[in-house]
Design a protein around this motif. Structure first.
Motif, short mmCIF file in Angstrom:
data_model
loop_
_atom_site.label_atom_id
_atom_site.label_comp_id
_atom_site.label_asym_id
_atom_site.label_seq_id
_atom_site.Cartn_x
_atom_site.Cartn_y
_atom_site.Cartn_z
N ILE A 85 0.87 -1.17 0.00
CA ILE A 85 0.00 0.00 0.00
C ILE A 85 0.91 1.22 0.00
N GLU A 86 0.74 2.09 -1.00
CA GLU A 86 1.54 3.31 -1.06
C GLU A 86 0.65 4.52 -0.76
N VAL A 87 1.18 5.39 0.08
CA VAL A 87 0.48 6.59 0.50
C VAL A 87 1.46 7.75 0.41
N ALA A 88 1.06 8.84 -0.23
CA ALA A 88 1.90 10.04 -0.27
C ALA A 88 1.06 11.20 0.24
N ASP A 89 1.56 11.88 1.26
CA ASP A 89 0.84 13.02 1.82
C ASP A 89 1.82 13.87 2.62
N LEU A 90 1.31 14.98 3.14
CA LEU A 90 2.13 15.87 3.95
C LEU A 90 2.59 15.14 5.22
N GLU A 91 3.75 15.53 5.72
CA GLU A 91 4.34 14.87 6.88
C GLU A 91 3.40 14.87 8.08
N GLU A 92 2.69 15.97 8.32
CA GLU A 92 1.78 16.01 9.49
C GLU A 92 0.63 15.01 9.36
N ASN A 93 0.17 14.75 8.14
CA ASN A 93 -0.89 13.75 7.95
C ASN A 93 -0.37 12.33 8.14
N ILE A 94 0.83 12.08 7.68
CA ILE A 94 1.45 10.75 7.88
C ILE A 94 1.68 10.53 9.37
#
Length: 126
Positions: A85-94
């Protein structure tokens, strides 16, 4: 997403660049959480949490901690193929969703890396 840079890529098209975190979650196809495939539970949780997006990949071969090779070969058809599963988002969301992943993943691997995202958006598809 905050953008570091915005440029016109052509008429009616915007190109946005930003820095984000790419999270990769490696689990097995046979992993479940509360009777549901774990990958579906994770995707639904990510969507509920407002994460920018996620993609699930099913591997055709692989091995993990126990060194058993799982493959789609007809001679050795596995029911526990590798799932990514790949997820890319802003650091605060991760950072916000990481504890929720800790609650549901019993066996697997998560990797994280800083990435540059180039997002294209066009009025043509609207």
């Amino acid at each position: 997403m905050k953008t570091d840079q915005m440029m016109g890529c052509e008429e009616n098209c915007m190109k946005k660049e930003s820095t984000a975190i790419l999270l990769r979650i490696f689990i097995g196809e046979s992993d479940h959480f509360k009777g549901k495939p774990l990958y579906m539970h994770i995707v639904e949780m990510l969507k509920t949490e407002g994460v920018a997006g996620a993609t699930v990949f099913r591997g055709i071969a692989g091995f993990g901690k126990h060194s058993r090779i799982h493959t789609t070969s007809i001679l050795r058809l596995s029911t526990d193929m590798p799932i990514l599963i790949e997820v890319a988002d802003l650091e605060e969301n991760i950072d916000r969703i990481r504890p929720k992943l800790d609650e549901v993943i019993n066996q697997g691997l998560i990797t994280e890396e800083k990435v540059k995202i180039v997002f294209y958006d066009s009025d043509k598809n609207k």
